[in-house]
Design a protein around this motif. Structure first.
Motif, PDB file in Angstrom:
ATOM      1  N   PRO A  72       0.841  -1.204   0.000  1.00 19.47           N
ATOM      2  CA  PRO A  72       0.000   0.000   0.000  1.00 19.47           C
ATOM      3  C   PRO A  72       0.872   1.248   0.000  1.00 19.47           C
ATOM      4  O   PRO A  72       1.843   1.325   0.760  1.00 19.47           O
ATOM      5  N   PRO A  73       0.557   2.241  -0.819  1.00 14.83           N
ATOM      6  CA  PRO A  73       1.363   3.468  -0.851  1.00 14.83           C
ATOM      7  C   PRO A  73       1.069   4.366   0.350  1.00 14.83           C
ATOM      8  O   PRO A  73      -0.046   4.404   0.854  1.00 14.83           O
ATOM      9  N   PHE A  74       2.076   5.067   0.781  1.00  9.94           N
ATOM     10  CA  PHE A  74       1.950   5.997   1.905  1.00  9.94           C
ATOM     11  C   PHE A  74       1.087   7.198   1.490  1.00  9.94           C
ATOM     12  O   PHE A  74       1.165   7.622   0.333  1.00  9.94           O
ATOM     13  N   PRO A  75       0.286   7.782   2.409  1.00 10.96           N
ATOM     14  CA  PRO A  75       0.044   7.402   3.799  1.00 10.96           C
ATOM     15  C   PRO A  75      -0.956   6.258   3.910  1.00 10.96           C
ATOM     16  O   PRO A  75      -1.945   6.216   3.182  1.00 10.96           O
ATOM     17  N   VAL A  76      -0.677   5.347   4.833  1.00 10.09           N
ATOM     18  CA  VAL A  76      -1.490   4.144   5.002  1.00 10.09           C
ATOM     19  C   VAL A  76      -2.292   4.254   6.290  1.00 10.09           C
ATOM     20  O   VAL A  76      -1.742   4.519   7.353  1.00 10.09           O
ATOM     21  N   LEU A  77      -3.615   4.049   6.172  1.00 10.26           N
ATOM     22  CA  LEU A  77      -4.501   4.112   7.330  1.00 10.26           C
ATOM     23  C   LEU A  77      -4.964   2.709   7.718  1.00 10.26           C
ATOM     24  O   LEU A  77      -4.857   1.765   6.931  1.00 10.26           O
ATOM     25  N   SER A  78      -5.489   2.590   8.918  1.00 11.73           N
ATOM     26  CA  SER A  78      -5.978   1.304   9.387  1.00 11.73           C
ATOM     27  C   SER A  78      -7.381   1.034   8.851  1.00 11.73           C
ATOM     28  O   SER A  78      -8.155   1.969   8.600  1.00 11.73           O
ATOM     29  N   PRO A  79      -7.755  -0.249   8.693  1.00  9.14           N
ATOM     30  CA  PRO A  79      -9.130  -0.550   8.266  1.00  9.14           C
ATOM     31  C   PRO A  79     -10.167  -0.096   9.293  1.00  9.14           C
ATOM     32  O   PRO A  79     -11.322   0.148   8.938  1.00  9.14           O
ATOM     33  N   GLU A  80      -9.757   0.055  10.541  1.00  5.04           N
ATOM     34  CA  GLU A  80     -10.691   0.543  11.554  1.00  5.04           C
ATOM     35  C   GLU A  80     -11.142   1.974  11.281  1.00  5.04           C
ATOM     36  O   GLU A  80     -12.251   2.366  11.653  1.00  5.04           O
ATOM     37  N   ARG A  81     -10.274   2.771  10.615  1.00  5.24           N
ATOM     38  CA  ARG A  81     -10.680   4.135  10.246  1.00  5.24           C
ATOM     39  C   ARG A  81     -11.839   4.096   9.256  1.00  5.24           C
ATOM     40  O   ARG A  81     -12.773   4.901   9.340  1.00  5.24           O
ATOM     41  N   VAL A  82     -11.779   3.173   8.316  1.00  7.20           N
ATOM     42  CA  VAL A  82     -12.867   3.039   7.343  1.00  7.20           C
ATOM     43  C   VAL A  82     -14.119   2.487   8.023  1.00  7.20           C
ATOM     44  O   VAL A  82     -15.237   2.950   7.769  1.00  7.20           O
ATOM     45  N   ALA A  83     -13.930   1.506   8.902  1.00  8.87           N
ATOM     46  CA  ALA A  83     -15.068   0.939   9.622  1.00  8.87           C
ATOM     47  C   ALA A  83     -15.787   2.007  10.436  1.00  8.87           C
ATOM     48  O   ALA A  83     -17.027   2.022  10.511  1.00  8.87           O
ATOM     49  N   ALA A  84     -15.031   2.923  11.036  1.00  7.22           N
ATOM     50  CA  ALA A  84     -15.652   4.005  11.804  1.00  7.22           C
ATOM     51  C   ALA A  84     -16.470   4.914  10.903  1.00  7.22           C
ATOM     52  O   ALA A  84     -17.571   5.353  11.269  1.00  7.22           O
ATOM     53  N   ALA A  85     -15.950   5.205   9.703  1.00  2.27           N
ATOM     54  CA  ALA A  85     -16.703   6.027   8.759  1.00  2.27           C
ATOM     55  C   ALA A  85     -17.986   5.331   8.322  1.00  2.27           C
ATOM     56  O   ALA A  85     -19.042   5.967   8.170  1.00  2.27           O
ATOM     57  N   ILE A  86     -17.918   4.020   8.136  1.00  2.00           N
ATOM     58  CA  ILE A  86     -19.091   3.258   7.701  1.00  2.00           C
ATOM     59  C   ILE A  86     -20.155   3.246   8.790  1.00  2.00           C
ATOM     60  O   ILE A  86     -21.354   3.474   8.518  1.00  2.00           O
TER      61      ILE A  86
END
Length: 297
Positions: free
Chosen positions: A205-219
């Motif tokens: 994954p190219p930088f900057p890399v975020l955690s899948p939990e960040r996406v889960a929180a948005a969902i």
């Protein structure tokens, strides 16, 4: 809101797994779908431990034209309704359009586009009967820009985004129904290491890399407070990249190739592989990928 019936498609890995656990923490009733029953069993245990009110698992392939109907029918038979649908299922392919086998390219597109269509066709009539419900499609930054060596994935995500935007327009007659779009950037999930690959190099994954939990929180925020007419970005550089693609196309095209090779390709060689495009790889399905380690899975 708790106690909802939440259907998560693509729940055994990455963003889907993180999302399932986040809904479980809210004591919702979960129906989890994936191609891999073995990986689903692990997800089910994690969701029960996180506090889900109920967990049902369905091993099915969303590329199968009949799967969406089966999934929705099973959900209704067990719970009588569906309140939130999250479609996260996707696969990735690396390689030029010239180099990628046609069957791999087509399957990458099918899993994103046609499965979204089929799931919407199966579940929207249910939401209309209920006069309520949220349909969340997990798209991508690459649903708004193009990148060399990722033609299959960008075609898939542009097509999926078009379907989701159209669904937003076509459900305006029902105020209780919301079709939402989440567009993550680079997320630390196993998708990069399971992808079909015809570049000759392993990928990351190219930088900057975020955690899948960040996406889960948005969902989960969207499930609580739906936003019908926008695509919710997850990634600090997404707006900048999209602006450059639209406003400075010559500069974007000049830089995107070298930046992709620098950020997304490693020096480790890799023979051509179909990855998990046609078949799941249960042993590699988990919430997080290998980042920041630069190693071959």
């Amino acid at each position: 809101m708790t106690g909802r019936v939440v259907l998560v498609v693509g729940a055994s890995s990455g963003i889907g797994l993180a999302t399932a656990i986040e809904f479980a923490r809210r004591a919702d009733n979960l129906v989890l779908v994936s191609r891999s029953r073995e990986a689903l069993d692990v997800t089910e245990e994690a969701c029960r431990s996180a506090g889900a009110a109920a967990v049902d698992v369905i091993a099915d392939d969303v590329c199968d034209p009949g799967s969406a109907g089966r999934i929705v029918a099973t959900t209704l038979s067990r719970h009588g309704r569906v309140d939130v649908v999250v479609h996260t299922a996707t696969v990735m392919g690396y390689g030029t359009v010239e180099a990628m086998p046609a069957d791999v390219f087509t399957t990458v597109v099918d899993i994103a586009v046609h499965s979204t269509v089929q799931l919407a066709q199966a579940v929207l009539p249910v939401l209309r009967r209920q006069h309520a419900g949220v349909f969340i499609g997990v798209n991508s930054l690459l649903g708004s820009v193009t990148v060399p060596h990722m033609g299959a994935y960008t075609a898939a995500k542009w097509g999926q985004r078009a379907v989701l935007r159209t669904l937003q327009q076509e459900t305006r007659d029902e105020p209780g129904i919301h079709v939402c779009i989440v567009s993550p950037g680079s997320i630390n999930t196993p998708i990069y290491y399971q992808a079909a690959n015809y570049t000759g190099r392993t990928t990351r994954p190219p930088f900057p890399v975020l955690s899948p939990e960040r996406v889960a929180a948005a969902i989960t925020r969207l499930a609580d407070r739906p936003r019908r007419h926008v695509s919710v970005p997850v990634g600090p550089t997404n707006p900048l990249i999209i602006s450059a693609f639209r406003l400075l196309p010559r500069l974007y095209d000049l830089l995107v190739g070298p930046l992709f090779r620098l950020a997304a390709l490693t020096r480790t060689t890799l023979p051509p592989t179909t990855g998990n495009v046609h078949q799941p790889i249960p042993a590699r399905e988990r919430a997080h990928g290998h980042w920041p380690a630069k190693r071959t899975p």
